[in-house]
Design an enzyme around this catalytic site. Structure first.
Site, short mmCIF file in Angstrom:
data_model
loop_
_atom_site.label_atom_id
_atom_site.label_comp_id
_atom_site.label_asym_id
_atom_site.label_seq_id
_atom_site.Cartn_x
_atom_site.Cartn_y
_atom_site.Cartn_z
N GLY A 46 -37.24 28.56 21.61
CA GLY A 46 -38.26 28.13 20.66
C GLY A 46 -39.55 27.71 21.33
N ASP A 47 -39.43 27.15 22.53
CA ASP A 47 -40.61 26.75 23.29
C ASP A 47 -41.39 27.99 23.74
OD1 ASP A 47 -39.40 24.23 23.05
OD2 ASP A 47 -38.36 24.48 24.97
N SER A 100 -38.73 28.79 13.49
CA SER A 100 -37.87 29.69 14.26
C SER A 100 -36.47 29.66 13.66
CB SER A 100 -37.84 29.27 15.74
OG SER A 100 -37.45 27.92 15.88
N GLY A 155 -34.89 35.56 13.61
CA GLY A 155 -36.31 35.72 13.86
C GLY A 155 -37.12 34.48 13.56
N GLY A 198 -33.60 31.41 15.01
CA GLY A 198 -32.58 31.94 15.90
C GLY A 198 -32.54 33.46 15.86
N ALA A 199 -31.33 33.99 15.71
CA ALA A 199 -31.16 35.45 15.68
C ALA A 199 -31.84 36.09 14.48
CB ALA A 199 -29.67 35.79 15.67
#
Length: 302
Positions: free
Chosen positions: A251-252, A220, A225, A222-223
């Site tokens: 992220g979960d 992951s 993708g 963040g912004a």
């Protein structure tokens, strides 16, 4: 059924503030208290979307009792293992521009006997499960390979295992042959010991985890993708969020959506991105339900 395991769960208090200024008295705009911990959040996200799940959590003290009550109030099936220490509490401060400041307690020390009791509970509950998800930090008192020990036992029982952790525990999980690993960018950079300057670096680092023994890596970003690297190749995807409110648990939620959609290929990556982006748009560590998902905003790139 997806079984989640959180060795170091928490009570998560999320507070929204207009701005965070050190040394000042700050008035909270809103506050939320949620059951916390990566695996706990995965179970909450699955439940919110109609996917059966049970959360295995060590629980200690009044905080542990409150954690269980909060989970049961949300309808989460809980398998609680009593420990002598006190379940930790975490604080998240969220600003209007999406900046998040977290204060996480280390959590209670867990002894070998308590860990063995958790492991026995997991192995018993894993019979017939589609996945077992091992998530979060390793509590004080346990070795870095605690999740790896569980992973090897589960893989020997032919159970698929997803792991979301960091540092040495992440490397050990890869070496133990985890079916899926879900690091974020910083965790991935840390485990390979090199900065990730661009997408190619992320892919190379994910391939490193696969070379150690992991099956699939979902990183992951963040912004930016997420990146999926598996035996079929590499896929990337994005899902923009117009108004970010909290990144806690995003992220979960991504991992939950990925597993719920089959944990393979572009379809699973797209579902994970939709769930993760929806979580970012919600306050605190709320997990998204079907009404929060905007799958048409997801873009997948081969």
């Amino acid at each position: 059924m997806i079984v989640t395991v959180t060795l170091n769960p928490s009570l998560d208090r999320a507070v929204e503030v207009d701005s965070l200024i050190r040394g000042e008295v700050i008035r909270a705009a809103t506050a939320h208290l949620d059951p916390g911990g990566k695996g706990v959040n995965v179970s909450r996200a699955l439940l919110a979307n109609g996917v059966p799940s049970v959360a295995v959590v060590p629980s200690g003290g009044d905080e542990g009792n409150q954690l269980i009550r909060l989970l049961e109030a949300e309808g989460v099936e809980v398998l609680a293992v009593s420990i002598s220490g006190r379940t930790r509490s975490n604080i998240t401060l969220a600003e209007p521009d999406g900046t998040v400041t977290k204060i996480n307690e280390p959590g209670p020390t867990m002894g070998r006997a308590e860990f063995d009791e958790v492991a026995d509970s997991v192995l018993a509950r894993a019979s017939g499960a589609d996945w077992v998800v091992l998530c979060g930090s390793v509590p004080p008192g346990l070795p870095a390979d605690a999740y790896a020990q569980l992973c090897r036992k589960l893989r020997a029982a032919d159970v698929r295992v997803a792991v979301d952790t960091s540092g040495p525990a992440l490397r050990e999980a890869a070496l133990a042959g985890a079916t899926v690993l879900k690091p974020n960018r910083d965790e991935l950079a840390d485990v390979v010991g090199a900065p990730l300057k661009d997408l190619a670096d992320v892919v190379d680092a994910a391939q490193c985890l696969r070379a150690w023994g992991a099956g699939t890596v979902v990183a992951s970003l963040g912004a930016d993708g997420a990146v999926l690297v598996d035996a079929e190749g590499v896929r990337t995807g994005t899902c923009p969020v117009a108004r970010p409110r909290s990144t806690v648990g995003a992220g979960d939620a991504l991992l939950a959506g990925f597993l719920a959609a089959g944990a393979q290929g572009a379809t699973a990556l797209a579902e994970g991105l939709a769930w993760g982006a929806a979580a970012v748009s919600l306050p605190g560590s709320r997990m998204p339900g079907p009404a929060d998902l905007f799958r048409h905003d997801v873009t997948i790139h081969p």
